[in-house]
Design an enzyme around this catalytic site. Structure first.
Site, PDB file in Angstrom:
ATOM      1  N   GLU A   1      -4.402 -28.298 -31.058  1.00 37.64           N
ATOM      2  CA  GLU A   1      -4.276 -27.317 -29.989  1.00 37.64           C
ATOM      3  C   GLU A   1      -3.799 -27.905 -28.661  1.00 37.64           C
ATOM      4  O   GLU A   1      -3.417 -27.157 -27.763  1.00 37.64           O
ATOM      5  CB  GLU A   1      -5.579 -26.527 -29.805  1.00 37.64           C
ATOM      6  N   ASN A   2      -3.788 -29.219 -28.533  1.00 35.74           N
ATOM      7  CA  ASN A   2      -3.223 -29.771 -27.304  1.00 35.74           C
ATOM      8  C   ASN A   2      -1.707 -29.599 -27.246  1.00 35.74           C
ATOM      9  O   ASN A   2      -1.121 -29.691 -26.172  1.00 35.74           O
ATOM     10  CB  ASN A   2      -3.615 -31.243 -27.115  1.00 35.74           C
TER      11      ASN A   2
END
Lengths: 235, 215, 235, 215
Positions: free
Chosen positions: B47-48
């Site tokens: 998700e980064n």
């Protein structure tokens, strides 16, 4: 032609820093953090900062530097877990934290830069995050209204930049940097490679120069690794 | 004779489908990537800001600019793409990820999930967990059935919530529970780990649940 | 491994088209339009479409093709000015148009793809665009609430794509294509160059493959120019 | 002896500042780019998704993938960047463009602007005009003072609005008017074209306005 290029981080921040200002600082963990600019903010001695950043660095690195100097009054973050000094200042009540889910934080910053004062998201509905905020139903589901975020100054780290302020980020060091570059009154970028206009492919520019007011060449970024995970080589 | 962590991960891997885009949380969920069946292609999202996450790098090949959401060094694949965190969570919030597998502190029978804070302890923050449970189509929790002997499958979560009515499936060391989060049909025990008895599960579970026929 | 690559536009749309469905179609003017996919929708005979597209093509080109076949019931657009057939069908009441400011349209599509059901913008406050919509004050200024847009199918045009569905757009042919790719239940892309995974720089991918369900290789895009403006060469 | 279109564009160019990012509408505003003073750098934004717009291409060098918001073929500069229409209007809506110069059908004394539709005629659409007037810090209108002998500077616009209280400056063939759009201080005539009289302006203007001292 106006010159956006400054000789170093302190020069690039000159005149921009005031006590009690709001600062956005790019990066995820220690990846893609504007290390030189953070150091210059720390050495400036500016105090009582509100810092919008996904994390708070680790002890002595990244925003951890500004914790040692006790310059931060409030953090707007999604996760601050890897920092003992932060934990102490938080538990002592010296630092206030506005916990914001990571995706909501990213979107609030994008919204701030895009002239959107508020938007609705399902993230956080029914949790403490939604407390005190409007919750509304759209098409049968509940959404919470979140506000756009803007800052006085944003500091970001990019891989390549040109003197016009066009920026390109590298791999997962992109993270929060592009949105923050759009969401502050003044944006200052540090880049590992500084080139002349025309050297970057215009299709590949991730942050157009309009968003970058000042830029410094910082070829010596430390590039810390928090969790050095590897696998064995096959024999 | 409860399942090991690795057996729980293997059970979670049965939820994968060819072509799925999947987000794996830290801990046991990370182990799921070791159990992707041969011939099945699954793209892992971090998700980064990364889709198509590869394994850890060989020693000496770590790249500080290439980390996952757990801040661990990872590698690229031929399928990899990078993007901003805003674009990453647009992907998550917009329902484009097929499956999220994560850990939990507590799950309630209605699908409520608590996995981000314990009042009185240092709060680290929710990271992307609230976005994942709110945005991903199907949420699978993998966790120990109890913590220090106390049930984690509860009538109602006592810890601050990460999301309400968000969990579809819970895999513990003792068995597997389906949750009808949308329909309100509650929780159903659908599998029991080898050597575990229904009585053992009943004793360790506070939440009400049905038992699937055949068990 | 699931296969996203289809032999041609008709095959790629097979099973996706239904009367009264909502279709997003990329492009600005005739720049970056999914020409092959538009032609395939036209020849499919599907009717009563709601089409979300910034423009309506020109006579006989782009969405103009679907006007000749009278397949469009409603357009959601910002500007439909260059099309005589459109004007006729509009004035005859055969086509309904929901005029949406260009930036609001772009943002509504992005919001739809990003799970944001509604957002606030200053655009259109005090105009007919705001009629029937909530107007709210934030920090002393008025904003109108606009809704996210989603479609059943999006058709987009890209420059390069790989078999995984990763896409790269070229120059101003990018326009609405990246947002539309995110905002439909099924997205179909036509690409001028189709390559194997690994041939595109992962930092430069503009639409990650997760958003693209089906892809065709279409090397013969016509690339129409609406306003051919030039300057004389210096002697 | 009113100003020509080119003289109006030259007057509008005086509003430019070194380092400005500027959006130019079609018609007379496009001509402003011919009057950027030597030594001044101005980047032109095209709302379809381009910053740093160059001149028209040489014949034979047109690129169908490289057009401006008027669908005209243009060229790149060394400073150019391309982006999506969502990012382009984020730039506009977010207040990052310093100056927008556009045409108008009507402007009211309070800064209201009408430039997108005439009821009863075929409606073409507002394109990006509503976004530009709502989002750009400073909006300059360049237009003929009258249309078919009728005033375009009105007490109140009669055509459907593009935006309310959005115009900062109006440049016509007869003169230049400042509008205090935020403060509500109304319209002030600040320049008169060579050979034009105050009476001539008064006769062609319906909106109330003050006359700057010295005129």
């Amino acid at each position: 032609m106006t010159n956006k290029v400054y000789p170093d981080a302190s020069a690039a921040l000159d005149g921009l820093l005031n006590d009690s200002m709001t600062l956005m600082s790019g990066g995820f963990g220690l990846c893609g953090i504007p290390e030189a600019l953070i150091a210059a903010v720390a050495s400036s001695g500016v105090k009582n900062l509100t810092v919008i950043s996904n994390n708070a660095g680790v002890d002595g690195i990244g925003l951890g530097v500004m914790l040692e100097t006790r310059q931060i009054h409030k953090m707007v973050s999604s996760y601050v877990g890897e920092n003992k000094l932060f934990a102490k200042q938080f538990l002592d009540g010296d630092i206030v934290v506005e916990f914001t889910p990571q995706g909501t934080l990213a979107e609030r910053i994008r919204a701030g830069g895009a002239g959107i004062p508020a938007f609705f998201t399902r993230t956080g509905v029914g949790t403490t995050v939604a407390e005190g905020k409007e919750v509304r139903e759209f098409d049968g589901a509940q959404y919470v209204m979140e506000r756009g975020l803007v800052a006085d100054v944003a500091i970001v780290h990019a891989w390549k930049g040109d003197t016009e302020g066009n920026l390109i980020y590298r791999k997962t060091a992109r993270n929060f940097n592009p949105m923050m570059a759009t969401a502050a009154k003044v944006t200052v970028a540090e880049v590992e490679e500084l080139v002349e206009p025309g050297e970057l492919d215009p299709d590949q520019i991730m942050t157009p120069g309009i968003f970058v007011d000042r830029i410094i060449h910082y070829p010596d970024a430390s590039k810390h690794i928090e969790q050095r995970t590897t696998r064995p080589r096959e024999a | 004779m409860a399942w090991t962590r690795d057996q729980m991960a293997a059970r979670a891997a049965i939820e994968l489908r060819d072509g799925f885009y999947v987000n794996l949380g830290i801990g046991i969920p990370t182990l799921v990537s070791n159990h992707i069946p041969a011939g099945m292609t699954v793209q892992l999202q971090s998700e980064n800001g990364m889709l198509g996450m590869g394994p850890f790098p060989y020693e000496g090949e770590e790249d500080a600019d290439l980390i996952n959401a757990g801040k661990q060094t990872v590698t690229e694949l031929p399928t990899t793409s990078f993007f901003s965190s805003a674009d990453s969570f647009a992907m998550i919030r917009g329902g484009h990820i097929n499956l999220s597998i994560m850990g939990a502190m507590q799950v309630a029978g209605n699908g409520d999930l608590a996995n981000w804070m314990i009042p009185g302890k240092m709060v680290k923050g929710m990271g992307g967990a609230m976005d994942l449970v709110a945005g991903v189509k199907r949420v699978v929790v993998v966790m120990e059935h109890t913590a220090k002997g106390k049930p984690k499958l509860l009538k109602s979560c006592t810890l601050p919530l990460t999301g309400t009515r968000v969990v579809d499936l819970v895999i513990t060391d003792l068995g597997v529970f389906e949750i009808d989060k949308a329909g309100g049909g509650g929780m159903t025990l659908v599998e029991v780990a080898d050597g575990v008895t229904l009585e053992q599960i009943a004793e360790s579970t506070e939440a009400a649940y049905s038992v699937a026929s055949g068990l």
